[in-house]
Design a protein around this motif. Structure first.
Motif, mmCIF file in Angstrom:
data_model
loop_
_atom_site.group_PDB
_atom_site.id
_atom_site.type_symbol
_atom_site.label_atom_id
_atom_site.label_comp_id
_atom_site.label_asym_id
_atom_site.label_seq_id
_atom_site.Cartn_x
_atom_site.Cartn_y
_atom_site.Cartn_z
ATOM 1 N N VAL A 123 0.841 -1.187 0.000
ATOM 2 C CA VAL A 123 0.000 0.000 0.000
ATOM 3 C C VAL A 123 0.879 1.240 0.000
ATOM 4 N N PRO A 124 0.413 2.330 -0.560
ATOM 5 C CA PRO A 124 -0.853 2.505 -1.254
ATOM 6 C C PRO A 124 -0.764 2.074 -2.717
ATOM 7 N N GLU A 125 -1.898 1.723 -3.249
ATOM 8 C CA GLU A 125 -2.081 1.512 -4.678
ATOM 9 C C GLU A 125 -3.442 2.090 -5.033
ATOM 10 N N THR A 126 -3.553 2.615 -6.236
ATOM 11 C CA THR A 126 -4.782 3.273 -6.655
ATOM 12 C C THR A 126 -5.157 2.798 -8.039
ATOM 13 N N PHE A 127 -6.455 2.506 -8.228
ATOM 14 C CA PHE A 127 -6.972 1.994 -9.487
ATOM 15 C C PHE A 127 -8.041 2.925 -10.032
ATOM 16 N N VAL A 128 -8.027 3.143 -11.339
ATOM 17 C CA VAL A 128 -9.101 3.853 -12.018
ATOM 18 C C VAL A 128 -10.000 2.792 -12.637
ATOM 19 N N VAL A 129 -11.291 2.825 -12.280
ATOM 20 C CA VAL A 129 -12.257 1.855 -12.783
ATOM 21 C C VAL A 129 -13.301 2.621 -13.594
ATOM 22 N N ASP A 130 -13.538 2.166 -14.831
ATOM 23 C CA ASP A 130 -14.505 2.865 -15.688
ATOM 24 C C ASP A 130 -15.934 2.461 -15.359
ATOM 25 N N ARG A 131 -16.894 3.005 -16.103
ATOM 26 C CA ARG A 131 -18.318 2.762 -15.824
ATOM 27 C C ARG A 131 -18.723 1.299 -15.986
ATOM 28 N N GLN A 132 -17.992 0.572 -16.796
ATOM 29 C CA GLN A 132 -18.312 -0.847 -16.999
ATOM 30 C C GLN A 132 -17.664 -1.744 -15.939
ATOM 31 N N GLY A 133 -16.894 -1.147 -15.040
ATOM 32 C CA GLY A 133 -16.233 -1.945 -14.009
ATOM 33 C C GLY A 133 -14.901 -2.510 -14.464
ATOM 34 N N THR A 134 -14.306 -1.874 -15.475
ATOM 35 C CA THR A 134 -13.018 -2.318 -16.018
ATOM 36 C C THR A 134 -11.907 -1.417 -15.481
ATOM 37 N N ILE A 135 -10.816 -2.043 -15.049
ATOM 38 C CA ILE A 135 -9.666 -1.285 -14.559
ATOM 39 C C ILE A 135 -8.942 -0.673 -15.753
ATOM 40 N N ARG A 136 -8.760 0.643 -15.737
ATOM 41 C CA ARG A 136 -8.136 1.348 -16.860
ATOM 42 C C ARG A 136 -6.754 1.892 -16.542
ATOM 43 N N TYR A 137 -6.436 2.056 -15.268
ATOM 44 C CA TYR A 137 -5.142 2.630 -14.907
ATOM 45 C C TYR A 137 -4.834 2.233 -13.471
#
Length: 178
Positions: free
Chosen positions: A137-151
């Motif tokens: 930790v820490p780690e951060t994820f960007v999740v789009d509207r479809q629930g897919t990890i993008r970054y």
């Protein structure tokens, strides 16, 4: 006799090529097998209440930032103000994933430093973090509207990372409907 000279030369050339490849890679960027894949399934209690749950399905329908943190994590404290700023600037909800922590420690930490999270999932065992590929930790994820990890950001978010990559990625995903 000639092979005695050729073999060491070939081995040295191969080592030079491998070293050259290694030196051209950015050590601060760790590839993630989850990029462009659906967020791993989870169903966890919230930090606020064992009766309230947060699930993977709750991430769908909106762009979300998932921040994995712990009260014992020094780097999490360093990025905390930036997490708050990202949410304020973009309007993107931040889901906290409290990782291998105690409820008391996490609640005390949020009381002391503030709570930028829309909701905090409590992952006491760390199993969900492992499913998400969290190394530390820490780690951060960007999740789009479809629930897919993008970054994914490994380590504490820096101001440069926030301004140059994270905020533009969130804004692009919000604008595109993804």
């Amino acid at each position: 006799m000639r092979w005695r000279l050729v073999i060491p030369v070939v081995v040295v050339l191969m080592l030079i090529v491998l070293l050259g490849y290694g030196l051209t890679r950015r050590p601060d960027v760790l590839p993630s097998a989850l990029i462009d894949k659906p967020a791993p399934q989870f169903d966890l209690p919230t930090l606020a209440s064992d009766r309230e749950r947060i699930r993977t399905a709750d991430l769908k329908g909106k762009v979300t930032l998932v921040n994995v943190w712990a009260s014992w994590c020094v780097a999490c404290r360093a990025e905390h103000a930036l997490i708050t700023e990202i949410s304020r600037r973009t309007g993107v909800p931040v889901v906290g994933l409290n990782y291998k922590d105690t409820k008391e420690g996490a609640l005390r930490w949020l009381g002391r430093y503030g709570n930028p999270f829309a909701v905090v999932a409590f992952d006491h065992s760390g199993e969900v973090g492992i499913d998400w590929g969290v190394a530390a930790v820490p780690e951060t994820f960007v999740v789009d509207r479809q629930g897919t990890i993008r970054y994914k950001v490994v380590g504490a978010i820096t101001r440069d990372e926030m301004n140059d990559t994270l905020v533009p990625t969130l804004e692009r995903l919000k604008a595109s409907g993804s």
